[in-house]
Design an enzyme around this catalytic site. Structure first.
Site, PDB file in Angstrom:
ATOM      1  N   PRO A   1      18.822  34.972 -66.725  1.00  0.00           N
ATOM      2  CA  PRO A   1      19.146  33.638 -67.419  1.00  0.00           C
ATOM      3  C   PRO A   1      18.404  33.382 -68.767  1.00  0.00           C
ATOM      4  O   PRO A   1      17.124  33.752 -68.766  1.00  0.00           O
ATOM      5  CB  PRO A   1      18.763  32.799 -66.256  1.00  0.00           C
ATOM      6  N   ASN A   2      19.094  32.814 -69.605  1.00  0.00           N
ATOM      7  CA  ASN A   2      18.421  32.255 -70.928  1.00  0.00           C
ATOM      8  C   ASN A   2      18.308  33.459 -72.011  1.00  0.00           C
ATOM      9  O   ASN A   2      17.866  32.970 -73.055  1.00  0.00           O
ATOM     10  CB  ASN A   2      17.388  31.312 -70.815  1.00  0.00           C
TER      11      ASN A   2
ATOM     12  N   ARG B   1      15.309  30.594 -79.027  1.00  0.00           N
ATOM     13  CA  ARG B   1      14.882  30.364 -77.686  1.00  0.00           C
ATOM     14  C   ARG B   1      13.231  30.436 -78.125  1.00  0.00           C
ATOM     15  O   ARG B   1      12.900  31.594 -78.127  1.00  0.00           O
ATOM     16  CB  ARG B   1      14.928  30.708 -76.426  1.00  0.00           C
TER      17      ARG B   1
ATOM     18  N   TYR C   1       8.956  34.208 -77.225  1.00  0.00           N
ATOM     19  CA  TYR C   1       9.945  35.362 -77.170  1.00  0.00           C
ATOM     20  C   TYR C   1      10.277  35.953 -78.448  1.00  0.00           C
ATOM     21  O   TYR C   1      11.317  36.858 -78.630  1.00  0.00           O
ATOM     22  CB  TYR C   1      11.174  34.906 -76.443  1.00  0.00           C
TER      23      TYR C   1
ATOM     24  N   ASN D   1      15.277  42.445 -66.741  1.00  0.00           N
ATOM     25  CA  ASN D   1      14.338  41.345 -66.946  1.00  0.00           C
ATOM     26  C   ASN D   1      14.963  40.286 -66.065  1.00  0.00           C
ATOM     27  O   ASN D   1      16.024  39.602 -66.695  1.00  0.00           O
ATOM     28  CB  ASN D   1      14.313  40.968 -68.650  1.00  0.00           C
TER      29      ASN D   1
ATOM     30  N   ALA E   1      13.702  33.837 -65.310  1.00  0.00           N
ATOM     31  CA  ALA E   1      12.964  32.882 -64.425  1.00  0.00           C
ATOM     32  C   ALA E   1      13.289  33.190 -63.067  1.00  0.00           C
ATOM     33  O   ALA E   1      12.595  33.052 -62.043  1.00  0.00           O
ATOM     34  CB  ALA E   1      13.569  31.561 -64.641  1.00  0.00           C
TER      35      ALA E   1
ATOM     36  N   HIS F   1      10.561  34.721 -60.599  1.00  0.00           N
ATOM     37  CA  HIS F   1       9.476  33.897 -59.796  1.00  0.00           C
ATOM     38  C   HIS F   1      10.140  33.399 -58.707  1.00  0.00           C
ATOM     39  O   HIS F   1       9.566  32.572 -58.096  1.00  0.00           O
ATOM     40  CB  HIS F   1       8.781  33.107 -60.732  1.00  0.00           C
TER      41      HIS F   1
ATOM     42  N   GLU G   1      10.863  46.591 -64.192  1.00  0.00           N
ATOM     43  CA  GLU G   1      10.960  45.208 -64.186  1.00  0.00           C
ATOM     44  C   GLU G   1      10.188  44.955 -66.010  1.00  0.00           C
ATOM     45  O   GLU G   1       9.283  45.599 -65.935  1.00  0.00           O
ATOM     46  CB  GLU G   1      10.067  44.301 -63.407  1.00  0.00           C
TER      47      GLU G   1
ATOM     48  N   HIS H   1       9.312  42.096 -68.975  1.00  0.00           N
ATOM     49  CA  HIS H   1       9.249  40.824 -69.289  1.00  0.00           C
ATOM     50  C   HIS H   1       8.921  40.925 -70.980  1.00  0.00           C
ATOM     51  O   HIS H   1       7.790  41.690 -71.264  1.00  0.00           O
ATOM     52  CB  HIS H   1       8.118  40.104 -68.849  1.00  0.00           C
ATOM     53  N   LEU H   2       9.422  40.007 -71.678  1.00  0.00           N
ATOM     54  CA  LEU H   2       8.886  40.005 -73.228  1.00  0.00           C
ATOM     55  C   LEU H   2       7.512  39.611 -73.179  1.00  0.00           C
ATOM     56  O   LEU H   2       6.638  40.098 -74.005  1.00  0.00           O
ATOM     57  CB  LEU H   2       9.894  39.106 -73.929  1.00  0.00           C
TER      58      LEU H   2
ATOM     59  N   ARG I   1       0.352  33.590 -68.681  1.00  0.00           N
ATOM     60  CA  ARG I   1       1.054  32.326 -68.911  1.00  0.00           C
ATOM     61  C   ARG I   1       0.815  31.266 -67.610  1.00  0.00           C
ATOM     62  O   ARG I   1      -0.082  31.645 -66.641  1.00  0.00           O
ATOM     63  CB  ARG I   1       2.669  32.476 -69.164  1.00  0.00           C
TER      64      ARG I   1
HETATM   65  C1  DQA Z   1      10.481  36.115 -69.051  1.00  0.00           C
HETATM   66  C2  DQA Z   1       9.202  35.380 -68.559  1.00  0.00           C
HETATM   67  C3  DQA Z   1       9.864  34.365 -67.567  1.00  0.00           C
HETATM   68  O1  DQA Z   1       8.737  33.859 -66.847  1.00  0.00           O
HETATM   69  C4  DQA Z   1      10.802  33.235 -68.195  1.00  0.00           C
HETATM   70  O2  DQA Z   1      11.403  32.621 -67.201  1.00  0.00           O
HETATM   71  C5  DQA Z   1      11.742  34.088 -68.985  1.00  0.00           C
HETATM   72  C6  DQA Z   1      11.473  35.397 -69.809  1.00  0.00           C
HETATM   73  C7  DQA Z   1      10.087  37.006 -70.275  1.00  0.00           C
HETATM   74  O3  DQA Z   1      10.918  37.807 -70.774  1.00  0.00           O
HETATM   75  O4  DQA Z   1       8.958  36.917 -70.840  1.00  0.00           O
HETATM   76  O5  DQA Z   1      12.955  33.529 -69.346  1.00  0.00           O
HETATM   77  O6  DQA Z   1      10.899  37.110 -68.296  1.00  0.00           O
END
Ligand code: DQA
Length: 205
Positions: A32-33, A40, A45, A96, A99, A102, A120, A122-123, A129
């Site tokens: 998502p997102n 964003r 990011y 990826n 959210a 978690h 897995e 994550h950017l 964080r």
């Molecule tokens: C993320 C890190 C997550 O905590 C966050 O909710 C994201 C992006 C990252 O790529 O850093 O949406 O997965």
């Protein structure tokens, strides 16, 4: 402050193609997102769009002779369905989960159920964080986790997963070398011991 991530030509191109004829197939799943990448929270990011990220992944995949398919969804159920379907169509997954990393036991269970090697990504460095981002439900069922390298993380994941899968295939193809078992000192070879038994018992069941 903007992150200083760039996708260097070297990272994209330096890897040699794998020699296998059967192409490895990898599914890249964006959660998502991530469709909003580029606009964003740029300070976290970066400014690269999802489209540009996907084309960098495709470019490296071509150099590695890997077939990649990318997909993005904001819906947990859809992500679970794609992971389930990957079982018969792909050799591995790069994900990826954003959210859902978690929160989602459903995505973790889907990955565990299909049993495909999964990386897995994550950017951002989720461990640096907010505390709620430190826990990943996915890490426990993943082959590995890459976090904090921006878009390059996906390329590292692709390289790592490719090497993992290619090594597995090579081992499958290599016939096992059968070496004769070592005889303990002072013992006679099995054949000679059997001969004795046949002579003394008449036959061997
Ligand atoms: C993320 C890190 C997550 O905590 C966050 O909710 C994201 C992006 C990252 O790529 O850093 O949406 O997965």
């Amino acid at each position: 402050m903007r992150p200083c991530w760039t996708l260097s030509r070297e990272v994209v191109l330096m890897y040699p193609a794998c020699e296998h004829i059967d192409m490895l197939r990898i599914l890249v799943v964006h959660g998502p997102n991530l469709n909003l990448l580029g606009t964003r929270e740029q300070s976290i990011y970066g400014t690269l769009s999802l489209e540009a990220l996907d084309s960098a992944i495709t470019k490296l995949a071509k150099a590695l002779a890997v077939e990649v398919t990318q997909c993005q969804s904001n819906s947990e159920g859809e992500l679970v369905t794609w992971i389930q379907k990957a079982r018969t169509r792909y050799d591995g997954i790069i994900i990826n989960p954003a959210a859902y990393t978690h929160t989602s036991i459903a995505i973790r269970d889907a990955i565990a159920a299909v049993g495909l090697p999964t990386v897995e990504v994550h950017l951002s460095n989720i461990h640096q964080r907010e505390e709620f981002r430190h826990r990943s439900y996915i890490a426990g069922v993943a082959l590995g986790q890459i976090a904090g390298f921006g878009p390059t993380g996906y390329l590292l994941a692709l390289r790592g997963l490719h090497d993992h899968l290619a090594t597995g295939r090579r081992q499958e193809k290599t016939p096992t070398l059968v070496t004769p078992r070592r005889r303990a000192k002072g013992t006679r070879p099995l054949r000679s011991r059997l001969k004795d038994r046949i002579q003394s018992e008449g036959s061997i069941e």
